[in-house]
Motif scaffolding. Sequence first.
Motif, mmCIF file in Angstrom:
data_model
loop_
_atom_site.group_PDB
_atom_site.id
_atom_site.type_symbol
_atom_site.label_atom_id
_atom_site.label_comp_id
_atom_site.label_asym_id
_atom_site.label_seq_id
_atom_site.Cartn_x
_atom_site.Cartn_y
_atom_site.Cartn_z
ATOM 1 N N ARG A 1 0.842 -1.190 0.000
ATOM 2 C CA ARG A 1 0.000 0.000 0.000
ATOM 3 C C ARG A 1 0.881 1.245 0.000
ATOM 4 O O ARG A 1 2.049 1.204 0.426
ATOM 5 C CB ARG A 1 -0.930 -0.016 1.201
ATOM 6 C CG ARG A 1 -0.184 -0.082 2.537
ATOM 7 C CD ARG A 1 -1.082 -0.524 3.679
ATOM 8 N NE ARG A 1 -2.180 0.400 3.895
ATOM 9 C CZ ARG A 1 -3.251 0.111 4.636
ATOM 10 N NH1 ARG A 1 -3.356 -1.070 5.221
ATOM 11 N NH2 ARG A 1 -4.210 0.995 4.799
ATOM 12 N N ASP A 2 0.326 2.368 -0.403
ATOM 13 C CA ASP A 2 1.145 3.573 -0.540
ATOM 14 C C ASP A 2 0.894 4.609 0.547
ATOM 15 O O ASP A 2 1.378 5.741 0.462
ATOM 16 C CB ASP A 2 0.943 4.208 -1.921
ATOM 17 C CG ASP A 2 -0.513 4.589 -2.184
ATOM 18 O OD1 ASP A 2 -1.323 4.508 -1.234
ATOM 19 O OD2 ASP A 2 -0.830 4.954 -3.323
ATOM 20 N N ASP A 3 0.123 4.255 1.588
ATOM 21 C CA ASP A 3 -0.188 5.210 2.648
ATOM 22 C C ASP A 3 0.564 4.908 3.948
ATOM 23 O O ASP A 3 0.152 5.331 5.027
ATOM 24 C CB ASP A 3 -1.692 5.238 2.917
ATOM 25 C CG ASP A 3 -2.251 3.879 3.355
ATOM 26 O OD1 ASP A 3 -1.554 2.863 3.162
ATOM 27 O OD2 ASP A 3 -3.384 3.849 3.885
ATOM 28 N N VAL A 4 1.667 4.182 3.836
ATOM 29 C CA VAL A 4 2.490 3.820 4.998
ATOM 30 C C VAL A 4 3.927 4.239 4.715
ATOM 31 O O VAL A 4 4.443 4.002 3.614
ATOM 32 C CB VAL A 4 2.438 2.299 5.263
ATOM 33 C CG1 VAL A 4 3.278 1.935 6.475
ATOM 34 C CG2 VAL A 4 1.007 1.832 5.450
ATOM 35 N N ASP A 5 4.576 4.860 5.700
ATOM 36 C CA ASP A 5 5.980 5.224 5.498
ATOM 37 C C ASP A 5 6.888 4.388 6.402
ATOM 38 O O ASP A 5 6.426 3.562 7.197
ATOM 39 C CB ASP A 5 6.217 6.719 5.708
ATOM 40 C CG ASP A 5 5.951 7.187 7.143
ATOM 41 O OD1 ASP A 5 5.903 6.346 8.069
ATOM 42 O OD2 ASP A 5 5.805 8.409 7.339
ATOM 43 N N ALA A 6 8.185 4.614 6.251
ATOM 44 C CA ALA A 6 9.174 3.801 6.965
ATOM 45 C C ALA A 6 9.027 3.918 8.475
ATOM 46 O O ALA A 6 9.208 2.939 9.209
ATOM 47 C CB ALA A 6 10.586 4.210 6.537
ATOM 48 N N LEU A 7 8.700 5.106 8.954
ATOM 49 C CA LEU A 7 8.565 5.297 10.405
ATOM 50 C C LEU A 7 7.354 4.552 10.949
ATOM 51 O O LEU A 7 7.379 4.058 12.075
ATOM 52 C CB LEU A 7 8.472 6.788 10.723
ATOM 53 C CG LEU A 7 8.777 7.194 12.173
ATOM 54 C CD1 LEU A 7 10.127 6.671 12.625
ATOM 55 C CD2 LEU A 7 8.712 8.708 12.314
ATOM 56 N N ASP A 8 6.289 4.449 10.155
ATOM 57 C CA ASP A 8 5.133 3.645 10.567
ATOM 58 C C ASP A 8 5.546 2.192 10.795
ATOM 59 O O ASP A 8 5.173 1.570 11.800
ATOM 60 C CB ASP A 8 4.041 3.677 9.491
ATOM 61 C CG ASP A 8 3.370 5.026 9.351
ATOM 62 O OD1 ASP A 8 3.335 5.778 10.337
ATOM 63 O OD2 ASP A 8 2.891 5.329 8.237
ATOM 64 N N VAL A 9 6.290 1.648 9.851
ATOM 65 C CA VAL A 9 6.713 0.242 9.936
ATOM 66 C C VAL A 9 7.659 0.047 11.118
ATOM 67 O O VAL A 9 7.541 -0.934 11.871
ATOM 68 C CB VAL A 9 7.383 -0.204 8.623
ATOM 69 C CG1 VAL A 9 7.890 -1.642 8.737
ATOM 70 C CG2 VAL A 9 6.406 -0.082 7.456
#
Length: 217
Positions: free
Chosen positions: A159-167
């Motif tokens: 998906r494209d609504d997640v960034d590295a900091l979220d993960v």
Amino acid sequence: MAAAVPEGPPPERQRDAERTRAEILDVATREFSDQGYAGARVDEIAAKTSTTKRMIYYYFGSKERLYVAVLERAYTGIRALEQELDVDHLEPREAIRSIAALTFDHHEAHPDFIRLVSIENIHRAEHIATSSILSGLANPALDVLGRILDRGRTAGLFRDDVDALDVHLVISSFCVFRTANRHTFTAIFKRDPLDPQRREHYRELLGDMVVAYLTAS
């Protein structure tokens, strides 16, 4: 012609200084993680090393600077492992699983790190905020995650609504909770999250959760 004067301390003296500093940090790590910042005593740290309180202040300047040095070494350890992990050749989902597994293994093997993080949060990160080393330490690890996410999106997997900091937040949350809350979790639910017989189950569960979220439509 006068003989050149060598610069710096002799190699053997330098090695002795490095060993002494490392020994102080080893003992200080245990003391701060066991007693907290307020409860730890420099006198006690000196008594448990082959040095003196005066020498500790010589190397680190103050109790606070010693504590910051302990935090810096603790965070540098996990960040170095993240940077050394070679995942660019892996399929994106497997690369994410590798990052999650590395964090899982590190946090399980370093309970002192988890306690130090908890203690520093009690102090609202006031000591970490003084460190020039820690301010940009996480950037390379986030860059690795960012590249994995980019490859996953390009392949139509993520998906494209997640960034590295979220993960990073999701992975760290599971790994920190499992160690930090071990005793209360066991007392309430009668299941030890660090039970060796369930280790691989939890390790796989973490990877499954992150990949499932990233690939959810």
